[in-house]
Design an enzyme around this catalytic site. Structure first.
Site, PDB file in Angstrom:
ATOM      1  N   HIS A  85      14.478  -0.486   9.275  1.00  8.22           N
ATOM      2  CA  HIS A  85      14.243   0.791   9.958  1.00  8.22           C
ATOM      3  C   HIS A  85      13.598   0.491  11.299  1.00  8.22           C
ATOM      4  O   HIS A  85      12.466  -0.012  11.352  1.00  8.22           O
ATOM      5  CB  HIS A  85      13.349   1.699   9.115  1.00  8.22           C
ATOM      6  CG  HIS A  85      13.943   2.001   7.771  1.00  8.22           C
ATOM      7  ND1 HIS A  85      15.022   2.858   7.632  1.00  8.22           N
ATOM      8  CD2 HIS A  85      13.658   1.540   6.536  1.00  8.22           C
ATOM      9  CE1 HIS A  85      15.364   2.902   6.353  1.00  8.22           C
ATOM     10  NE2 HIS A  85      14.560   2.112   5.663  1.00  8.22           N
ATOM     11  N   CYS A 126      -1.374  -6.769   6.710  1.00 13.41           N
ATOM     12  CA  CYS A 126      -0.815  -8.071   6.299  1.00 13.41           C
ATOM     13  C   CYS A 126       0.073  -8.744   7.349  1.00 13.41           C
ATOM     14  O   CYS A 126      -0.229  -9.857   7.773  1.00 13.41           O
ATOM     15  CB  CYS A 126      -0.034  -7.907   5.002  1.00 13.41           C
ATOM     16  SG  CYS A 126      -1.111  -7.503   3.621  1.00 13.41           S
ATOM     17  N   GLU A 169       0.859  -1.182   0.000  1.00  9.58           N
ATOM     18  CA  GLU A 169       0.000   0.000   0.000  1.00  9.58           C
ATOM     19  C   GLU A 169       0.893   1.229   0.000  1.00  9.58           C
ATOM     20  O   GLU A 169       1.962   1.235   0.609  1.00  9.58           O
ATOM     21  CB  GLU A 169      -0.897  -0.005   1.244  1.00  9.58           C
ATOM     22  CG  GLU A 169      -1.971  -1.064   1.154  1.00  9.58           C
ATOM     23  CD  GLU A 169      -2.803  -1.182   2.418  1.00  9.58           C
ATOM     24  OE1 GLU A 169      -2.794  -0.250   3.241  1.00  9.58           O
ATOM     25  OE2 GLU A 169      -3.458  -2.219   2.580  1.00  9.58           O
TER      26      GLU A 169
HETATM   27  N1  LIG Z   1      -3.659  -4.730   1.510  1.00 12.80           N
HETATM   28  C1  LIG Z   1      -2.495  -5.148   1.073  1.00 12.80           C
HETATM   29  O1  LIG Z   1      -1.516  -4.406   1.035  1.00 12.80           O
HETATM   30  C2  LIG Z   1      -2.317  -6.563   0.583  1.00 12.80           C
HETATM   31  C3  LIG Z   1      -1.157  -6.917  -0.099  1.00 12.80           C
HETATM   32  C4  LIG Z   1      -1.024  -8.218  -0.568  1.00 12.80           C
HETATM   33  C5  LIG Z   1      -2.033  -9.145  -0.326  1.00 12.80           C
HETATM   34  N2  LIG Z   1      -3.140  -8.782   0.362  1.00 12.80           N
HETATM   35  C6  LIG Z   1      -4.192  -9.785   0.551  1.00 12.80           C
HETATM   36  O2  LIG Z   1      -5.235  -9.533  -0.386  1.00 12.80           O
HETATM   37  C7  LIG Z   1      -6.510  -9.844   0.176  1.00 12.80           C
HETATM   38  C8  LIG Z   1      -7.418  -8.638   0.114  1.00 12.80           C
HETATM   39  O3  LIG Z   1      -6.881  -7.620   0.930  1.00 12.80           O
HETATM   40  P1  LIG Z   1      -7.422  -6.121   0.898  1.00 12.80           P
HETATM   41  O4  LIG Z   1      -6.537  -5.330   1.768  1.00 12.80           O
HETATM   42  O5  LIG Z   1      -7.635  -5.709  -0.514  1.00 12.80           O
HETATM   43  O6  LIG Z   1      -8.861  -6.352   1.599  1.00 12.80           O
HETATM   44  P2  LIG Z   1     -10.078  -5.334   1.691  1.00 12.80           P
HETATM   45  O7  LIG Z   1     -10.785  -5.656   2.955  1.00 12.80           O
HETATM   46  O8  LIG Z   1      -9.610  -3.937   1.427  1.00 12.80           O
HETATM   47  O9  LIG Z   1     -11.008  -5.743   0.439  1.00 12.80           O
HETATM   48  C9  LIG Z   1     -11.734  -6.911   0.346  1.00 12.80           C
HETATM   49  C10 LIG Z   1     -13.017  -6.611  -0.417  1.00 12.80           C
HETATM   50  O10 LIG Z   1     -13.662  -7.828  -0.761  1.00 12.80           O
HETATM   51  C11 LIG Z   1     -15.067  -7.619  -0.727  1.00 12.80           C
HETATM   52  N3  LIG Z   1     -15.736  -8.928  -0.684  1.00 12.80           N
HETATM   53  C12 LIG Z   1     -15.734  -9.853   0.306  1.00 12.80           C
HETATM   54  N4  LIG Z   1     -16.446 -10.936  -0.064  1.00 12.80           N
HETATM   55  C13 LIG Z   1     -16.917 -10.709  -1.330  1.00 12.80           C
HETATM   56  C14 LIG Z   1     -17.709 -11.442  -2.261  1.00 12.80           C
HETATM   57  N5  LIG Z   1     -18.158 -12.669  -1.980  1.00 12.80           N
HETATM   58  N6  LIG Z   1     -17.996 -10.883  -3.442  1.00 12.80           N
HETATM   59  C15 LIG Z   1     -17.539  -9.665  -3.751  1.00 12.80           C
HETATM   60  N7  LIG Z   1     -16.777  -8.908  -2.917  1.00 12.80           N
HETATM   61  C16 LIG Z   1     -16.478  -9.426  -1.717  1.00 12.80           C
HETATM   62  C17 LIG Z   1     -15.242  -6.751   0.506  1.00 12.80           C
HETATM   63  O11 LIG Z   1     -16.475  -6.061   0.484  1.00 12.80           O
HETATM   64  C18 LIG Z   1     -14.034  -5.801   0.377  1.00 12.80           C
HETATM   65  O12 LIG Z   1     -14.358  -4.628  -0.341  1.00 12.80           O
HETATM   66  C19 LIG Z   1      -6.213 -10.348   1.587  1.00 12.80           C
HETATM   67  O13 LIG Z   1      -6.120 -11.742   1.571  1.00 12.80           O
HETATM   68  C20 LIG Z   1      -4.869  -9.736   1.909  1.00 12.80           C
HETATM   69  O14 LIG Z   1      -4.152 -10.485   2.850  1.00 12.80           O
HETATM   70  C21 LIG Z   1      -3.312  -7.514   0.804  1.00 12.80           C
END
Ligand SMILES: NC(=O)c1ccc[n+]([C@@H]2O[C@H](COP(=O)([O-])OP(=O)(O)OC[C@H]3O[C@@H](n4cnc5c(N)ncnc54)[C@H](O)[C@@H]3O)[C@@H](O)[C@H]2O)c1
Length: 438
Positions: free
Chosen positions: A254, A263, A155
């Site tokens: 850091h 995460c 992010e």
């Molecule tokens: N945020 C990061 O920096 C990052 C980086 C790498 C991996 N990840 C992984 O990616 C995944 C998502 O993370 P995020 O931060 O984007 O989560 P988030 O909570 O921001 O987004 C998840 C979205 O999925 C939607 N959702 C849930 N069930 C659904 C369904 N059945 N149909 C449609 N939409 C649905 C939710 O409403 C939500 O908007 C996680 O497993 C996380 O560990 C995140």
């Protein structure tokens, strides 16, 4: 290629938008109708630098759409990504796979023709196999290959990371799926981003192993910071000294208030649980999570100690609330622990964050007061604490700060100021793992 992205959060929205920018036809689906409505109006529900422009351009070009209807999006797609959340399951720390499983069920019922279903969500080893079973149960006739393609974007730098990744990990042994994934990522392989094909279980493990390793690196330097404070030494110079060794590398060294974010905390915990249940416990990672938790708890004490005996009704100005700069994400931010421990000790908290205050209001106790700027935050406070290293905090007018604070005490938990700049102006200075001039 036609792509459906299920889940339009930090990962889904960035990935879907970047795929559309490569020329693919993408529908980003979310069950949160208000999110989709906002996106439809051209509003971006998260803060991610450069994302609004990229979304606007690709929507205008007709390659990117937003929808709540999963069935229709999946029916038309050749590739369906699952990018829903996998938070920690309350109580045991396992990854909560209920959103992933629910999405898999819906996808199975909707898929039409050969479809590659890809988990981009971070999921424990074996989840791809579970998804395959779910799909077989739900739609025995469906022609679906399940692939793991974990996401490594950060992010705050998500677009750059997505478009110029160190590697793209693809876990599949299905030749048709391999072909589809290669075509999907072709624009990136032209940029020389290596595509690493592995077995699906291995791909799932690579994601957790990466995050656990990075969390360990941060925790290592944080413990070195504690040692520097006890024996005399400068952790920034130690980090530079070891980071120049190419076997170690300079990143994630850091020292600070402990890792947080959406995460590392949940992924280290989930990996630990997987390993314990498999009878191959990861003792290093178990220690990392314990050390990090106690570090976050210790940061509030550090602030209190910096004030000596805090006067009754003391106010602490907290600069930065998000778990890192350039995001509005407050998930597991160290600021949450710090603010809570200050409030527990009867200290009032006034906070300022350049973009995270709306999200912060949802997770911080109601007593926290919010300021309109860093200077307004400092006014009349008994101590200023830098929790997140936003660029906007790197060049504050220190003379002005000194006149605004009731007591000139600065706790710089990100080591963004040279101690001499503060000490030379008569501040009491406390950093992390650096000499404090006393
Ligand atoms: N945020 C990061 O920096 C990052 C980086 C790498 C991996 N990840 C992984 O990616 C995944 C998502 O993370 P995020 O931060 O984007 O989560 P988030 O909570 O921001 O987004 C998840 C979205 O999925 C939607 N959702 C849930 N069930 C659904 C369904 N059945 N149909 C449609 N939409 C649905 C939710 O409403 C939500 O908007 C996680 O497993 C996380 O560990 C995140």
């Amino acid at each position: 290629m036609r792509v459906a992205m299920i889940g339009t959060g930090y990962v889904g929205l960035v990935s879907g938008t970047c795929f559309s920018d490569f020329g693919h036809e993408v529908v980003c689906v979310d069950k949160d109708a208000s999110k989709i409505e906002r996106l439809g109006r051209g509003e971006i529900p998260i803060f991610e630098p450069g994302l609004d422009d990229l979304v606007r351009r690709n929507v205008a070009a007709g390659r990117l759409r937003f929808a709540t209807d999963l069935t229709q999006a999946v029916r038309q797609a050749e590739v369906v990504f699952i990018a829903v959340g996998t938070p920690s399951r309350r109580g045991d720390g396992h990854a909560d796979l209920s959103y992933v499983h629910a999405a898999a069920r819906e996808i199975a019922r909707a898929a039409n023709g050969f479809t590659v279903v890809v988990t981009k969500s971070t999921v424990p080893v074996g989840t791809g196999t579970d998804i395959e079973h779910i799909i077989r149960e739900e739609a025995p006739e469906a022609d679906i290959a399940v692939v793991s393609n974990p996401e490594f974007l950060r992010e705050g730098a998500a677009i750059e990371d997505f478009k110029r990744p160190d590697r793209i990990v693809i876990g599949t042994e299905d030749p048709r799926a391999r072909e589809v994934m290669t075509a999907l990522y072709r624009p990136l392989s032209l940029n020389a981003a290596p595509l690493l094909f592995t077995e699906r279980n291995t791909a799932e493990l690579i994601k957790y192993a990466s995050n656990a390793f990075l969390a360990m690196k941060i925790t290592f330097i944080n413990e070195m910071a504690d040692l520097c404070e006890k024996v005399g030494g400068n952790v920034q110079e130690v980090a530079r000294g070891i980071g120049l060794d190419r076997r170690i590398g300079p990143k994630f060294l850091h020292a600070g208030p402990g890792y947080g974010g959406s995460c590392f905390p949940k992924d280290t915990l989930a990996l630990m649980r997987t390993a314990q249940e498999a009878g191959a416990p990861l003792r290093l990672i178990e220690t990392v999570t314990t050390v990090n938790e106690s570090r976050k708890a210790a940061m509030g004490r550090r602030v209190i100690e910096a004030m000596g005996t805090p006067p009754r009704g003391a106010t602490v100005a907290v600069l930065g609330l998000t778990f890192k700069p350039n995001t509005d994400d407050m998930r597991d931010s160290p600021a949450i622990n710090i603010v809570q421990s200050l409030l527990d000790r009867g200290v009032q908290v006034r906070a300022y964050d350049p973009v995270g205050m709306d999200e912060a209001r949802k997770v911080l106790p109601a007593e926290v007061e919010y300021a309109a700027s860093a200077y307004a935050c400092a006014e009349g406070a008994d101590c200023l604490v830098i929790v997140t290293e936003w660029d906007a905090f790197r060049a504050l007018d220190l003379d002005r700060l000194k006149t605004l604070l009731r007591r000139p005490i600065v706790v710089d938990l990100r080591n963004i100021y040279p101690p001499a700049d503060l000490i030379g102006r008569g501040f009491k200075y406390v950093g992390v793992g650096r000499p404090n001039g006393e």
